[in-house]
Design an enzyme around this catalytic site. Sequence first.
Site: not given
Ligand code: DX5
Ligand code: ZN
Length: 219
Positions: A7, A32, A34, A36, A65, A67, A136, A141-144, A174-175, A196-197
């Site tokens: 991501s 990927h 994202d 938003m 993706h 959102m 999901m 909304g956020f990574g990590g 995802d997540g 992602g992270s």
């Molecule tokens: C969250 C995103 C994810 C995000 C995942 O809303 O849809 O794609 O980047 O990040 P990680 O892998 O860090 O949870």
């Molecule tokens: Zn995503």
Amino acid sequence: MIRISPSLLSADFSRLAEEVRAAEEAGAAMLHVDVMDGHFVPNITIGPVVVEALKKVAKVPLDVHLMISDPDRYIPDFIKAGADILTVHLEATAHLHRSVQSIRERGVRAGVSINPATPVRLLEDIIQDTDMVLLMSVNPGFGGQDFIPYSLTKLRQLKKLISDRGLKTEIEVDGGVKPENAREVADAGADILVMGSAFFKSGDYRATMEKIRRAFGDA
Ligand code: DX5
Ligand code: ZN
């Protein structure tokens, strides 16, 4: 072998082209993206202009993706920008079937995503029209964020729904996915893992991919 979709949300946005290349060289099956809107989720990221720029440098498919609320309004723009797989949220559109048709009739693979609190059974009447379900495993909304353990139960339910119907729909998770839980998530039914992270903050993308391959007894 499980496919990884890093991501870009956790990539260095000031060096996106290099990040794309490095992720591909490490073995990313797709990328990927994202999107938003600050409305459907409490964060704002990127729009079609950036997808268009990514398309110029990416060799692997762009897994976009959305959102965003009212995704129907923007589906044509993201397809024009170069999305290869376009995913909308079940919770974000009043007419999900129309959204999915609108993606497919433009020759792009259609994904449907559900949030952690949305039951898998709500996919029963749309699943046969989808190419992918994006489950999901955190609130979008956020990574990590941390992987929500109940997602594994949902994943098994989803896998069963797809195999009972004899469908080819793929499952993306995802997540909170990382090398440490990748095997467990894949064993529960995932075909594609978004990372992602755990990928972009790892410092060494190849080593991260190798860790995953080792978890599958594949290195
Ligand atoms: C969250 C995103 C994810 C995000 C995942 O809303 O849809 O794609 O980047 O990040 P990680 O892998 O860090 O949870
Ligand atoms: Zn995503």
